[in-house]
Design a protein around this motif. Structure first.
Motif, PDB file in Angstrom:
ATOM      1  N   ALA A 248       0.834  -1.205   0.000  1.00  8.95           N
ATOM      2  CA  ALA A 248       0.000   0.000   0.000  1.00  8.95           C
ATOM      3  C   ALA A 248       0.868   1.254   0.000  1.00  8.95           C
ATOM      4  O   ALA A 248       0.584   2.220  -0.713  1.00  8.95           O
ATOM      5  N   ILE A 249       1.951   1.243   0.797  1.00 10.28           N
ATOM      6  CA  ILE A 249       2.859   2.393   0.840  1.00 10.28           C
ATOM      7  C   ILE A 249       3.566   2.557  -0.498  1.00 10.28           C
ATOM      8  O   ILE A 249       3.674   3.672  -1.034  1.00 10.28           O
ATOM      9  N   ALA A 250       4.050   1.432  -1.055  1.00  9.92           N
ATOM     10  CA  ALA A 250       4.726   1.498  -2.357  1.00  9.92           C
ATOM     11  C   ALA A 250       3.774   2.034  -3.422  1.00  9.92           C
ATOM     12  O   ALA A 250       4.158   2.867  -4.249  1.00  9.92           O
ATOM     13  N   SER A 251       2.523   1.584  -3.410  1.00 11.00           N
ATOM     14  CA  SER A 251       1.555   2.047  -4.400  1.00 11.00           C
ATOM     15  C   SER A 251       1.268   3.530  -4.243  1.00 11.00           C
ATOM     16  O   SER A 251       1.126   4.255  -5.230  1.00 11.00           O
ATOM     17  N   ARG A 252       1.168   3.997  -2.996  1.00 12.50           N
ATOM     18  CA  ARG A 252       0.898   5.421  -2.763  1.00 12.50           C
ATOM     19  C   ARG A 252       2.044   6.277  -3.317  1.00 12.50           C
ATOM     20  O   ARG A 252       1.810   7.284  -3.987  1.00 12.50           O
ATOM     21  N   ILE A 253       3.287   5.877  -3.035  1.00 11.61           N
ATOM     22  CA  ILE A 253       4.439   6.628  -3.543  1.00 11.61           C
ATOM     23  C   ILE A 253       4.446   6.606  -5.074  1.00 11.61           C
ATOM     24  O   ILE A 253       4.702   7.622  -5.732  1.00 11.61           O
ATOM     25  N   LYS A 254       4.113   5.452  -5.660  1.00 11.70           N
ATOM     26  CA  LYS A 254       4.110   5.339  -7.125  1.00 11.70           C
ATOM     27  C   LYS A 254       2.995   6.184  -7.748  1.00 11.70           C
ATOM     28  O   LYS A 254       3.184   6.773  -8.823  1.00 11.70           O
ATOM     29  N   ILE A 255       1.861   6.264  -7.092  1.00 18.57           N
ATOM     30  CA  ILE A 255       0.778   7.122  -7.582  1.00 18.57           C
ATOM     31  C   ILE A 255       1.231   8.586  -7.546  1.00 18.57           C
ATOM     32  O   ILE A 255       1.015   9.346  -8.499  1.00 18.57           O
ATOM     33  N   MET A 256       1.883   8.982  -6.453  1.00 23.42           N
ATOM     34  CA  MET A 256       2.367  10.363  -6.336  1.00 23.42           C
ATOM     35  C   MET A 256       3.399  10.674  -7.416  1.00 23.42           C
ATOM     36  O   MET A 256       3.503  11.812  -7.882  1.00 23.42           O
ATOM     37  N   ALA A 257       4.171   9.662  -7.811  1.00 24.95           N
ATOM     38  CA  ALA A 257       5.227   9.852  -8.807  1.00 24.95           C
ATOM     39  C   ALA A 257       4.762   9.538 -10.220  1.00 24.95           C
ATOM     40  O   ALA A 257       5.583   9.502 -11.148  1.00 24.95           O
ATOM     41  N   SER A 258       3.456   9.308 -10.407  1.00 26.95           N
ATOM     42  CA  SER A 258       2.869   8.987 -11.725  1.00 26.95           C
ATOM     43  C   SER A 258       3.493   7.736 -12.336  1.00 26.95           C
ATOM     44  O   SER A 258       3.762   7.689 -13.550  1.00 26.95           O
ATOM     45  N   LEU A 259       3.723   6.714 -11.521  1.00 19.03           N
ATOM     46  CA  LEU A 259       4.267   5.451 -12.009  1.00 19.03           C
ATOM     47  C   LEU A 259       3.148   4.413 -12.123  1.00 19.03           C
ATOM     48  O   LEU A 259       2.032   4.623 -11.633  1.00 19.03           O
ATOM     49  N   ASP A 260       3.461   3.295 -12.740  1.00 18.74           N
ATOM     50  CA  ASP A 260       2.483   2.228 -12.961  1.00 18.74           C
ATOM     51  C   ASP A 260       2.427   1.326 -11.726  1.00 18.74           C
ATOM     52  O   ASP A 260       3.373   0.580 -11.446  1.00 18.74           O
ATOM     53  N   ILE A 261       1.315   1.369 -10.988  1.00 14.65           N
ATOM     54  CA  ILE A 261       1.240   0.560  -9.768  1.00 14.65           C
ATOM     55  C   ILE A 261       1.052  -0.916 -10.100  1.00 14.65           C
ATOM     56  O   ILE A 261       1.276  -1.782  -9.253  1.00 14.65           O
ATOM     57  N   ALA A 262       0.643  -1.222 -11.333  1.00  8.60           N
ATOM     58  CA  ALA A 262       0.456  -2.625 -11.717  1.00  8.60           C
ATOM     59  C   ALA A 262       1.780  -3.313 -12.019  1.00  8.60           C
ATOM     60  O   ALA A 262       1.877  -4.539 -11.950  1.00  8.60           O
ATOM     61  N   GLU A 263       2.803  -2.534 -12.344  1.00  7.31           N
ATOM     62  CA  GLU A 263       4.100  -3.109 -12.698  1.00  7.31           C
ATOM     63  C   GLU A 263       4.992  -3.188 -11.456  1.00  7.31           C
ATOM     64  O   GLU A 263       5.448  -2.179 -10.935  1.00  7.31           O
ATOM     65  N   ARG A 264       5.188  -4.426 -10.987  1.00  7.93           N
ATOM     66  CA  ARG A 264       6.020  -4.621  -9.787  1.00  7.93           C
ATOM     67  C   ARG A 264       7.224  -5.509 -10.074  1.00  7.93           C
ATOM     68  O   ARG A 264       7.948  -5.888  -9.159  1.00  7.93           O
ATOM     69  N   ARG A 265       7.447  -5.834 -11.358  1.00  2.00           N
ATOM     70  CA  ARG A 265       8.554  -6.730 -11.700  1.00  2.00           C
ATOM     71  C   ARG A 265       9.751  -5.994 -12.273  1.00  2.00           C
ATOM     72  O   ARG A 265      10.842  -6.551 -12.346  1.00  2.00           O
TER      73      ARG A 265
END
Length: 584
Positions: A248-265
């Motif tokens: 959840a924390i990683a996704s929040r940071i990625k949303i703030m940075a306009s990154l793809d939350i679906a891509e974790r690989r």
């Protein structure tokens, strides 16, 4: 104070009945509050009366917080989470006879709580003198502060207490799958927008700004999640959120940075911009990388307001500064700045560009990433995915009629070759390399495949640098060191007998470290005719270093010892960031 003891005293004085005591005790246990608070809340005894009664019983002064003038600077000395945990508010700093340091006067609902007083003394660094106040008044002041913060709809101003947010994180509220499991992206997005997660991520970023951190590391492990700040070059652990919230924390940071939350690989790069009020902005460069237990996130703080572009204030000694200025004032040739990641190379290059930036000069830079935007300079972001690397950028620059070119880093033969050819055809080229010192930069270029005659024809100067922590000015004091240790570090034997060394004792200003801020150490090697001859003859880096020293160039270790003598940094710091000069 023990609830039972207080209750017995009140019953004995016939201020409450035994039945009232039992009812209040039951409520206090249920709500985790004090007995005094519940007696007042239930209306069994007046709030003011109980405070005065306890003041008389324990011979501790009582204060009315509705009338007492609270010093806001003193109040901020106790972190909010500590105030909430111990129901305590700092009132003022007061000078007491016989004490070298001011005493912190603290209003507490339970001034007999020795553990609470010890916690506050440890956190603030001050001796604490407790006075008693109504718990209801303390709680009201704390809630008013929280309400004022929540009603602020403007730019983010200050960091919320991390511990307070952590208490709001209920592990039962969010359930995010482990990295190897399938994840519903909608669930992940909803989890990242959960209020405590949003507040926690904001607090992590804002606390990093307040603590002058240069980087934030959010690191997942099998059974814990760790957050660390790099402050003055050293990593410091600041918190451990529940590991269940890592995605959840990683996704929040990625949303703030306009990154793809679906891509974790795959690794991802992004940027976050925060508005801090009063026209100040802070950029965070975000990088994510998949690890065994989840995504590790590193954020680099880029504060343009702290960017030092005046070369006279970077830490140069007079002669190295004169040599560096001479090299960048030449109409053509190459100037290389070397050192490990985080050694201040970008700041030095930006300072040079700032000095060279004039309306009649065309300056182009290729950077990965662009850390700061500089007015009047054409800055290009490298994008390896589409083939726009340093070499491609350099080729394009040469068709753009440049006067000065800055290449973020020379990583390979192709980039080095084009940069050197540009330096030989009437352009001033600035760039960086990762080498240990100035002489080894020459051998690095030769190892890349550059011909010796091209290196000698193009290179004007090599500058190697490191960053050492500054001694905190507030707690600086003299220390004695065995002269033999000083001689071994590189001091002259005669000088070692008389040199005065300084060290920080540790105070609240520097968080007890003894250091605050950093200073640059420079090794500035002009590429003289004699050094060029030695390169053509095939001399080693050690031989080049020996000749450099003979010509009067101060090595990194020498520059560090000079800062030690000046009382700017410590011997331990210089030994940590520089290598001994083994030549001859």
């Amino acid at each position: 104070m023990a609830n039972d003891r207080v209750g017995e005293l009140l019953v004995r004085e016939k201020l409450i009945s035994l039945k009232q005591l039992q009812t209040a005790q039951e409520e206090a246990r249920k709500t985790n509050t004090t007995l005094a608070y519940q007696l007042s809340k239930l209306g069994y005894i007046n709030d003011k009366d109980i405070v005065n009664f306890l003041s008389r019983q324990y011979n501790i002064p009582a204060v009315d917080l509705d009338k007492y003038p609270i010093d806001e600077e003193a109040r901020r000395l106790i972190p909010r989470e500590l105030s909430e945990r111990h129901k305590a508010i700092a009132l003022k700093l007061e000078k007491k006879p016989g004490r070298p340091k001011a005493t912190l006067i603290v209003a507490m609902a339970d001034p007999m709580n020795i553990n609470a007083i010890s916690d506050i003394e440890f956190k603030t660094g001050y001796h604490v003198e407790a006075v008693i106040a109504s718990e209801a008044q303390i709680l009201r002041l704390l809630s008013e502060g929280e309400k004022a913060k929540s009603q602020d709809t403007g730019p983010l101003q200050s960091a919320e207490s991390i511990d307070a947010i952590m208490r709001d994180l209920d592990p039962g509220e969010i359930d995010v799958a482990a990295p190897e499991e399938e994840v519903d992206i909608n669930d992940l997005a909803r989890a990242s927008e959960d209020a405590p997660i949003v507040r926690l991520c904001n607090a992590i970023l804002l606390n990093a700004i307040q603590k002058r951190a240069s980087d934030i590391h959010i690191e997942p492990y099998e059974k814990e999640l760790r957050v660390r700040y790099r402050i003055d070059g050293m990593l410091v652990e600041v918190m451990k959120p529940p590991v269940k919230f890592k995605n959840a924390i990683a996704s929040r940071i990625k949303i703030m940075a306009s990154l793809d939350i679906a891509e974790r690989r795959l690794p991802q790069d992004g940027r976050i911009k925060l508005k801090l009020g009063k026209g100040r902005e802070m950029d965070f460069r975000v990088n994510t990388i998949p690890t065994l237990w989840g995504e590790k996130i590193v954020l680099r703080l880029l504060d343009k307001s702290n960017l030092q572009l005046d070369m006279t204030k970077l830490g140069f000694d007079p002669k190295p500064l004169a040599d560096f200025r001479w090299a960048i004032s030449q109409p053509y040739g190459m100037v290389l700045v070397t050192g490990p990641t985080g050694s201040g190379k970008t700041t030095t290059l930006y300072s040079a560009l700032s000095e060279l930036n004039r309306p009649e000069v065309n300056i182009a830079t290729a950077e990965d990433p662009i850390e700061y935007n500089l007015l009047g300079i054409n800055q290009c972001q490298i994008n390896e995915e589409i083939g726009f690397n340093f070499a491609a950028a350099l080729r394009a620059f040469l068709r753009q009629d440049p006067d000065i070119i800055m290449v973020g880093e020379i990583r390979d033969f192709e980039t080095a070759e084009i940069a050197i050819k540009a330096a030989l055809t009437g352009h001033l080229v600035l760039s960086t390399l990762h080498t240990n010192d100035a002489p080894s930069t020459v051998t690095r270029l030769l190892n890349m495949g550059i011909e010796p005659f091209l290196v000698t024809a193009s290179l004007n100067l090599v500058l190697a640098q490191r960053l050492a922590r500054r001694i905190c000015e507030r707690c600086k004091q003299e220390v004695r060191v065995d002269p033999r240790v000083l001689v071994e570090a590189g001091f002259d034997p005669k000088e070692a007998q008389s040199v005065r060394l300084m060290k920080g004792a540790g105070c609240e200003e520097c968080n007890g470290t003894g250091y605050k801020g950093r200073v640059a150490l420079y090794e500035v090697m002009p590429f003289t005719d004699r050094l060029k001859e030695m390169v053509i003859q095939g001399c080693t880096a050690a031989e080049l270093k020996q000749e450099m020293i003979r010509q009067g160039v101060a090595t990194l270790r020498m520059a560090g010892l000079s800062k030690v003598k000046a009382g700017i940094t410590t011997l331990e710091e210089v030994l940590r960031v520089t290598a001994a000069d083994r030549v001859g």
